[in-house]
Design a protein around this motif. Sequence first.
Motif, PDB file in Angstrom:
ATOM      1  N   CYS A 118       5.212 -27.482  -1.923  1.00  0.00           N
ATOM      2  CA  CYS A 118       4.269 -27.556  -3.273  1.00  0.00           C
ATOM      3  C   CYS A 118       5.458 -27.338  -4.532  1.00  0.00           C
ATOM      4  CB  CYS A 118       3.007 -27.134  -3.268  1.00  0.00           C
ATOM      5  SG  CYS A 118       1.769 -27.896  -5.150  1.00  0.00           S
ATOM      6  N   ARG A 119       5.135 -28.070  -5.177  1.00  0.00           N
ATOM      7  CA  ARG A 119       6.157 -27.905  -6.661  1.00  0.00           C
ATOM      8  C   ARG A 119       5.462 -28.392  -7.797  1.00  0.00           C
ATOM      9  NH1 ARG A 119      10.429 -32.929  -7.310  1.00  0.00           N
ATOM     10  NH2 ARG A 119      11.625 -31.080  -8.730  1.00  0.00           N
ATOM     11  N   THR A 120       4.488 -28.074  -7.824  1.00  0.00           N
ATOM     12  CA  THR A 120       3.405 -27.593  -8.710  1.00  0.00           C
ATOM     13  C   THR A 120       3.058 -25.614  -8.987  1.00  0.00           C
ATOM     14  OG1 THR A 120       1.777 -29.276  -9.122  1.00  0.00           O
ATOM     15  CG2 THR A 120       1.154 -27.385  -9.671  1.00  0.00           C
ATOM     16  N   PRO A 121       3.975 -25.279 -10.185  1.00  0.00           N
ATOM     17  CA  PRO A 121       3.612 -23.753  -9.899  1.00  0.00           C
ATOM     18  C   PRO A 121       2.419 -23.023  -9.292  1.00  0.00           C
ATOM     19  CG  PRO A 121       4.288 -24.701 -12.536  1.00  0.00           C
ATOM     20  CD  PRO A 121       4.188 -25.685 -11.221  1.00  0.00           C
ATOM     21  N   ASN A 122       2.432 -22.535  -8.776  1.00  0.00           N
ATOM     22  CA  ASN A 122       1.464 -21.780  -7.769  1.00  0.00           C
ATOM     23  C   ASN A 122       2.171 -20.037  -8.551  1.00  0.00           C
ATOM     24  OD1 ASN A 122      -0.061 -20.266  -5.730  1.00  0.00           O
ATOM     25  ND2 ASN A 122       0.651 -21.577  -4.341  1.00  0.00           N
ATOM     26  N   PRO A 123       0.773 -19.446  -8.761  1.00  0.00           N
ATOM     27  CA  PRO A 123       0.745 -17.658  -9.833  1.00  0.00           C
ATOM     28  C   PRO A 123       1.433 -16.942  -8.753  1.00  0.00           C
ATOM     29  CG  PRO A 123      -1.070 -19.058 -10.073  1.00  0.00           C
ATOM     30  CD  PRO A 123      -0.181 -19.648  -9.302  1.00  0.00           C
ATOM     31  N   VAL A 124       0.613 -17.658  -7.238  1.00  0.00           N
ATOM     32  CA  VAL A 124       0.810 -16.397  -5.941  1.00  0.00           C
ATOM     33  C   VAL A 124       1.630 -16.372  -4.690  1.00  0.00           C
ATOM     34  CG1 VAL A 124      -1.789 -16.053  -6.255  1.00  0.00           C
ATOM     35  CG2 VAL A 124      -0.673 -18.464  -4.676  1.00  0.00           C
ATOM     36  N   CYS A 125       2.546 -17.338  -5.293  1.00  0.00           N
ATOM     37  CA  CYS A 125       4.226 -17.186  -4.173  1.00  0.00           C
ATOM     38  C   CYS A 125       5.048 -17.898  -4.800  1.00  0.00           C
ATOM     39  CB  CYS A 125       3.487 -18.304  -3.391  1.00  0.00           C
ATOM     40  SG  CYS A 125       3.817 -20.193  -3.541  1.00  0.00           S
TER      41      CYS A 125
END
Length: 331
Positions: A118-125
Motif C-alpha cells: 500500500c502506498r497510502t501513508p499508514n501510521p502503524v508501519c
Amino acid sequence: MARRADQILFPTDSGLYCPDGDFYIDPLTPVPRALVTHGHSDHARPGHGAVLATRQTLEIMAIRYGEDFTAQKQVAEGPLRLGKVTVSFHPAGHILGSAQILITPDDGPRILNSGDYCRTPNPVCLPWEPVDCDVFITEATFGLPVFRHPDPLAEARRLLASMAEFPERPHLVGVYALGKAQRLIALVRQAGHQEPIALHGALQRLCDYHIAQGIDLGPLVPATDAKGAQLVLAPPSAFASPWVQRFRDPVLSYASGWMTVRARARQRGVELPLVISDHVDWPQLTATIRELSPQEVWITHGAEDGLMRWCAMEGVPARPLRLVGYGDEPE
C-alpha cells in the motif's frame, strides 16, 4: 546468456518457487524453506522447516501460531545470499513488518515480489519503498478502475461525525485483528478521538504487540468492561455471533476497501461503510507500474484480467500467475 525470469522463479502447487535458492515465497503448504512477506494468514502459514522474514513478521507469527510455528527462524537483515541468488527485504507499507522481497540472481533479471502493498501513508508501519527491478510481481486485489480509495483520515472523521450524531448508539466497527484494527485506532486518534476504545478479545494481543513496538494507540479497554465506550472494534465475524447482542441498537460499521462496493455493505448489514484499505487502489497500482517501469509484470491474485488489459494498452508485457489461496485473511 542470461536466463529468463520464469527459469529463476515459477509457480508450483505450493506457491512461487526459486530453485537456485531452494525456497518458496509465501507458500500455501508446508515446505522446507519459506520466505514470508507479512503476517496475514493467507501469506504466513505454520509448519515450514525454516522461515525467513522481518523480525516483526516472525514475532507476529509466533503470537498467532505459537513459538514452535517453524523449526528455524531467520531475521531478514540486509542482503542475504541463498544458494545462487541474493535476496533482500524492503518495506511494503501494508501492515507492521510487511516487506517486498527482491531476488537478484547471478545471471538473470531482478525479480521483485511485492506481496501485499500500500502506498497510502499508514501510521502503524513503515512506508512502501520503491525498488528497482526487471520483473514486478504485483497483487491486484483492487485491480479495477472503480476502486479509488478516499483519504483514510477523512473516513475516520466520518466515523467520529456519526458518533457525534448518534451519541446514544455504540458504534461497532468490523476490523481485521492484524493491521486494520491498529490502523483505524491510530486514525481516529489522529482525527481527535482520545476517549477509551473498546476491543473484542480477539484483537487484544496484536494491539498489545503494536504498543510494545512503540506505536501509541491511546487508552484501550476490553469490550466486556466497556462501560459507556461508544467505539467498539471487533473482527467482522463477531457480527454474526451472539457477542453482538450485548450492545443495544448499535451502528454497525466495517472498515475495508471492499466497502466501495455498496452491495457488500448491504449484504453484511453495514450501516456505516468505511473505505479504508491496506492495499493499493487502481490509481496507485497503475502509477506504481509506470514508476518502476519493469520489463515485465506478473500478477498474483485479484482482478488479473483488468490489470492484464491495462498492461497491454500500456505496452507492458504481463502474465497472470493464477495462484490460488491468497486474498483477504480468513476472519
